[in-house]
Design a protein around this motif. Structure first.
Motif, PDB file in Angstrom:
ATOM      1  N   THR A 239     -13.159   5.583  -8.192  1.00  0.00           N
ATOM      2  CA  THR A 239     -14.257   6.447  -7.767  1.00  0.00           C
ATOM      3  C   THR A 239     -13.572   7.695  -7.194  1.00  0.00           C
ATOM      4  O   THR A 239     -12.384   7.639  -6.843  1.00  0.00           O
ATOM      5  N   ILE A 240     -14.335   8.783  -7.068  1.00  0.00           N
ATOM      6  CA  ILE A 240     -13.727  10.011  -6.512  1.00  0.00           C
ATOM      7  C   ILE A 240     -13.220   9.719  -5.096  1.00  0.00           C
ATOM      8  O   ILE A 240     -12.138  10.142  -4.701  1.00  0.00           O
ATOM      9  N   GLU A 241     -14.005   8.907  -4.344  1.00  0.00           N
ATOM     10  CA  GLU A 241     -13.644   8.627  -2.950  1.00  0.00           C
ATOM     11  C   GLU A 241     -12.327   7.851  -2.892  1.00  0.00           C
ATOM     12  O   GLU A 241     -11.458   8.138  -2.071  1.00  0.00           O
ATOM     13  N   GLU A 242     -12.182   6.850  -3.775  1.00  0.00           N
ATOM     14  CA  GLU A 242     -10.949   6.040  -3.748  1.00  0.00           C
ATOM     15  C   GLU A 242      -9.716   6.878  -4.075  1.00  0.00           C
ATOM     16  O   GLU A 242      -8.680   6.777  -3.425  1.00  0.00           O
ATOM     17  N   LEU A 243      -9.869   7.721  -5.088  1.00  0.00           N
ATOM     18  CA  LEU A 243      -8.721   8.545  -5.474  1.00  0.00           C
ATOM     19  C   LEU A 243      -8.417   9.556  -4.370  1.00  0.00           C
ATOM     20  O   LEU A 243      -7.248   9.808  -4.038  1.00  0.00           O
ATOM     21  N   SER A 244      -9.479  10.096  -3.760  1.00  0.00           N
ATOM     22  CA  SER A 244      -9.279  11.063  -2.673  1.00  0.00           C
ATOM     23  C   SER A 244      -8.501  10.428  -1.527  1.00  0.00           C
ATOM     24  O   SER A 244      -7.629  11.053  -0.934  1.00  0.00           O
ATOM     25  N   GLN A 245      -8.828   9.161  -1.228  1.00  0.00           N
ATOM     26  CA  GLN A 245      -8.129   8.458  -0.129  1.00  0.00           C
ATOM     27  C   GLN A 245      -6.652   8.289  -0.427  1.00  0.00           C
ATOM     28  O   GLN A 245      -5.798   8.515   0.423  1.00  0.00           O
ATOM     29  N   GLU A 246      -6.349   7.904  -1.682  1.00  0.00           N
ATOM     30  CA  GLU A 246      -4.940   7.731  -2.071  1.00  0.00           C
ATOM     31  C   GLU A 246      -4.186   9.049  -1.927  1.00  0.00           C
ATOM     32  O   GLU A 246      -3.057   9.094  -1.458  1.00  0.00           O
ATOM     33  N   LEU A 247      -4.844  10.134  -2.379  1.00  0.00           N
ATOM     34  CA  LEU A 247      -4.183  11.441  -2.372  1.00  0.00           C
ATOM     35  C   LEU A 247      -3.963  11.933  -0.944  1.00  0.00           C
ATOM     36  O   LEU A 247      -2.926  12.521  -0.631  1.00  0.00           O
ATOM     37  N   ALA A 248      -4.949  11.670  -0.071  1.00  0.00           N
ATOM     38  CA  ALA A 248      -4.890  12.190   1.303  1.00  0.00           C
ATOM     39  C   ALA A 248      -3.638  11.707   2.019  1.00  0.00           C
ATOM     40  O   ALA A 248      -3.018  12.464   2.774  1.00  0.00           O
ATOM     41  N   THR A 249      -3.232  10.464   1.760  1.00  0.00           N
ATOM     42  CA  THR A 249      -2.043   9.947   2.451  1.00  0.00           C
ATOM     43  C   THR A 249      -0.771  10.645   1.960  1.00  0.00           C
ATOM     44  O   THR A 249       0.287  10.469   2.545  1.00  0.00           O
ATOM     45  N   HIS A 250      -0.891  11.426   0.890  1.00  0.00           N
ATOM     46  CA  HIS A 250       0.274  12.164   0.390  1.00  0.00           C
ATOM     47  C   HIS A 250       0.089  13.675   0.538  1.00  0.00           C
ATOM     48  O   HIS A 250       0.771  14.461  -0.130  1.00  0.00           O
ATOM     49  N   GLY A 251      -0.844  14.070   1.397  1.00  0.00           N
ATOM     50  CA  GLY A 251      -1.034  15.499   1.664  1.00  0.00           C
ATOM     51  C   GLY A 251      -1.662  16.249   0.504  1.00  0.00           C
ATOM     52  O   GLY A 251      -1.457  17.457   0.348  1.00  0.00           O
ATOM     53  N   PRO A 265     -18.829  20.473 -16.899  1.00  0.00           N
ATOM     54  CA  PRO A 265     -19.342  20.126 -15.564  1.00  0.00           C
ATOM     55  C   PRO A 265     -19.427  18.607 -15.356  1.00  0.00           C
ATOM     56  O   PRO A 265     -19.758  17.871 -16.288  1.00  0.00           O
ATOM     57  N   TYR A 266     -19.153  18.186 -14.123  1.00  0.00           N
ATOM     58  CA  TYR A 266     -19.088  16.753 -13.821  1.00  0.00           C
ATOM     59  C   TYR A 266     -20.429  16.050 -14.039  1.00  0.00           C
ATOM     60  O   TYR A 266     -21.470  16.516 -13.606  1.00  0.00           O
ATOM     61  N   GLN A 267     -20.330  14.931 -14.751  1.00  0.00           N
ATOM     62  CA  GLN A 267     -21.484  14.046 -14.943  1.00  0.00           C
ATOM     63  C   GLN A 267     -20.912  12.653 -14.957  1.00  0.00           C
ATOM     64  O   GLN A 267     -19.811  12.452 -15.497  1.00  0.00           O
ATOM     65  N   ASP A 268     -21.633  11.682 -14.414  1.00  0.00           N
ATOM     66  CA  ASP A 268     -21.112  10.319 -14.395  1.00  0.00           C
ATOM     67  C   ASP A 268     -20.851   9.832 -15.834  1.00  0.00           C
ATOM     68  O   ASP A 268     -21.690  10.003 -16.707  1.00  0.00           O
ATOM     69  N   GLY A 269     -19.671   9.259 -16.074  1.00  0.00           N
ATOM     70  CA  GLY A 269     -19.321   8.771 -17.412  1.00  0.00           C
ATOM     71  C   GLY A 269     -18.107   7.868 -17.316  1.00  0.00           C
ATOM     72  O   GLY A 269     -17.703   7.472 -16.217  1.00  0.00           O
ATOM     73  N   ASP A 270     -17.496   7.551 -18.448  1.00  0.00           N
ATOM     74  CA  ASP A 270     -16.343   6.643 -18.471  1.00  0.00           C
ATOM     75  C   ASP A 270     -15.068   7.282 -17.917  1.00  0.00           C
ATOM     76  O   ASP A 270     -14.142   6.595 -17.508  1.00  0.00           O
ATOM     77  N   GLU A 271     -15.005   8.603 -18.009  1.00  0.00           N
ATOM     78  CA  GLU A 271     -13.805   9.310 -17.535  1.00  0.00           C
ATOM     79  C   GLU A 271     -14.238  10.485 -16.673  1.00  0.00           C
ATOM     80  O   GLU A 271     -15.364  10.963 -16.789  1.00  0.00           O
ATOM     81  N   MET A 272     -13.307  10.938 -15.839  1.00  0.00           N
ATOM     82  CA  MET A 272     -13.555  12.191 -15.115  1.00  0.00           C
ATOM     83  C   MET A 272     -12.235  12.923 -14.986  1.00  0.00           C
ATOM     84  O   MET A 272     -11.164  12.321 -15.090  1.00  0.00           O
ATOM     85  N   ALA A 273     -12.333  14.228 -14.810  1.00  0.00           N
ATOM     86  CA  ALA A 273     -11.128  15.044 -14.656  1.00  0.00           C
ATOM     87  C   ALA A 273     -11.157  15.666 -13.265  1.00  0.00           C
ATOM     88  O   ALA A 273     -12.230  16.003 -12.749  1.00  0.00           O
ATOM     89  N   LEU A 274      -9.979  15.777 -12.669  1.00  0.00           N
ATOM     90  CA  LEU A 274      -9.897  16.276 -11.302  1.00  0.00           C
ATOM     91  C   LEU A 274      -8.874  17.383 -11.203  1.00  0.00           C
ATOM     92  O   LEU A 274      -7.836  17.328 -11.861  1.00  0.00           O
ATOM     93  N   VAL A 275      -9.193  18.359 -10.365  1.00  0.00           N
ATOM     94  CA  VAL A 275      -8.201  19.373 -10.006  1.00  0.00           C
ATOM     95  C   VAL A 275      -7.828  19.088  -8.558  1.00  0.00           C
ATOM     96  O   VAL A 275      -8.690  18.949  -7.688  1.00  0.00           O
ATOM     97  N   ILE A 276      -6.531  18.958  -8.346  1.00  0.00           N
ATOM     98  CA  ILE A 276      -6.015  18.516  -7.051  1.00  0.00           C
ATOM     99  C   ILE A 276      -5.064  19.584  -6.527  1.00  0.00           C
ATOM    100  O   ILE A 276      -4.338  20.218  -7.309  1.00  0.00           O
ATOM    101  N   GLY A 277      -5.065  19.781  -5.214  1.00  0.00           N
ATOM    102  CA  GLY A 277      -4.128  20.746  -4.628  1.00  0.00           C
ATOM    103  C   GLY A 277      -3.616  20.220  -3.305  1.00  0.00           C
ATOM    104  O   GLY A 277      -3.955  19.099  -2.890  1.00  0.00           O
ATOM    105  N   HIS A 278      -2.816  21.042  -2.625  1.00  0.00           N
ATOM    106  CA  HIS A 278      -2.337  20.644  -1.303  1.00  0.00           C
ATOM    107  C   HIS A 278      -3.540  20.490  -0.372  1.00  0.00           C
ATOM    108  O   HIS A 278      -4.503  21.257  -0.465  1.00  0.00           O
ATOM    109  N   LYS A 279      -3.470  19.551   0.529  1.00  0.00           N
ATOM    110  CA  LYS A 279      -4.562  19.299   1.486  1.00  0.00           C
ATOM    111  C   LYS A 279      -4.621  20.481   2.450  1.00  0.00           C
ATOM    112  O   LYS A 279      -3.582  20.914   2.970  1.00  0.00           O
ATOM    113  N   SER A 280      -5.851  21.011   2.647  1.00  0.00           N
ATOM    114  CA  SER A 280      -5.983  22.137   3.580  1.00  0.00           C
ATOM    115  C   SER A 280      -5.751  21.621   4.989  1.00  0.00           C
ATOM    116  O   SER A 280      -6.121  20.484   5.308  1.00  0.00           O
TER     117      SER A 280
END
Ligand SMILES: C[S@@+](CC[C@H](N)C(=O)[O-])C[C@H]1O[C@@H](n2cnc3c(N)ncnc32)[C@H](O)[C@@H]1O
Length: 282
Positions: A239-251, A265-280
């Motif tokens: 889920t976006i939340e789970e991945l966000s949690q993993e990423l947060a521990t790595h800044g 544009p994001y819509q619920d489906g089998d896959e999703m794409a994310l753009v990730i950057g340094h934690k503000s």
């Protein structure tokens, strides 16, 4: 026979084996994978050619890449993205992969097109570089094949390779896909059109689900006259939340979400794409 079949079909402990290297480095299998990659109409090992064209166009415009930008593609395979990115005049383009078959193809293509792409052979979990990249890509849901320790290692690597305003673009399987997966058991001779070996074999394929972890496993036990071997294809779903949690521990943090790496544009489906950057900074 009873004992053997029992062994071949018992549900293993989640993430207890890693065999992804077999899939990409065994000579016979690597050849088959390369032919899947290069089929422009198949979305098996790589996406279709038209998808990749659109994806590269989106990545270049979304991240404002130009002749001074530095881009690195983790698991670049035969260079379908790196080649197109470099052909758009982007400064530094690096591709990493541990399939020598795919990398030889990529290097040959670059040579023929006179494109100065840096290809590095090896396990990307062991890659090091002092440069900072404006864009890091990991496409075709490759993050999902890594266990939690491998993912942690990769996030640490991403963090150290990412330029201050750089972006990581990747795609993953979702909890929605996980919900639609089923456990199953199949026995077939020379299954998948002889994919696993040029010699005759029997393949027992067991598909398992690990509900608590949102992990699926396709386990292949392949028996030939002279040998028996197994391949474990694990897939993490997020889920976006789970991945966000993993990423947060790595800044790191999720900056935006899409349905795919074409910027749909994001819509619920089998896959999703994310753009990730340094934690503000908070
Ligand atoms: C599903 S393919 C995708 C290839 C490419 N990204 C594309 O979409 O055309 C995954 C690629 O990642 C590579 N790969 C997987 N794990 C790797 C690792 N630990 N180190 C280096 N390469 C890896 C494989 O060899 C393979 O070429």
């Amino acid at each position: 026979m009873f004992k053997k079949i029992n062994q071949a079909t018992t549900k293993p402990i989640v993430w207890s084996q890693y065999t992804a290297d077999v899939l990409w480095t065994d000579e016979h299998i690597a050849k088959q994978m390369l032919s899947f990659h290069l089929n422009p109409d198949l979305s098996l090992a790589s996406r279709t050619a038209s998808f990749i064209e659109e994806s590269v166009a989106w990545l270049v415009s979304e991240f404002k890449l130009n002749e001074t930008s530095q881009v690195i593609d983790f698991g670049c395979g035969p260079g379908l993205y790196t080649h197109r990115i470099k052909a758009k005049g982007i400064g530094t383009v690096v591709g990493l992969d541990f399939s020598s078959n795919s990398l030889s193809y990529a290097s040959e293509q670059a040579k023929q097109a006179n494109l100065a792409i840096e290809y590095n052979y090896g396990n990307y979990l062991e890659y090091s570089d002092t440069r900072k990249f404006d864009l890091i890509t990991l496409v075709m849901c490759d993050l999902c094949a890594l266990n939690p320790d491998q993912r942690a290692l990769l996030y640490t690597k991403f963090k150290s390779l990412l330029a201050p305003n750089g972006s990581i673009a990747l795609d993953v399987y979702t909890a929605t896909r996980f919900a639609s997966q089923n456990e199953s058991l199949e026995l077939e001779k020379n299954s998948m059109n002889g994919f696993w070996s040029e010699k005759d074999y029997w393949c027992i394929k067991s598909s398992f689900k690990y509900e608590d972890e949102k992990v699926t496993l396709d386990q292949y036990v392949i028996s030939q006259e002279d040998k028996e071997w197994s391949v474990f294809n694990w897939l993490q779903h997020f889920t976006i939340e789970e991945l966000s949690q993993e990423l947060a521990t790595h800044g790191l943090e999720v900056k935006s979400t899409y349905s795919d790496l074409k910027g749909t544009p994001y819509q619920d489906g089998d896959e999703m794409a994310l753009v990730i950057g340094h934690k503000s900074e908070a």
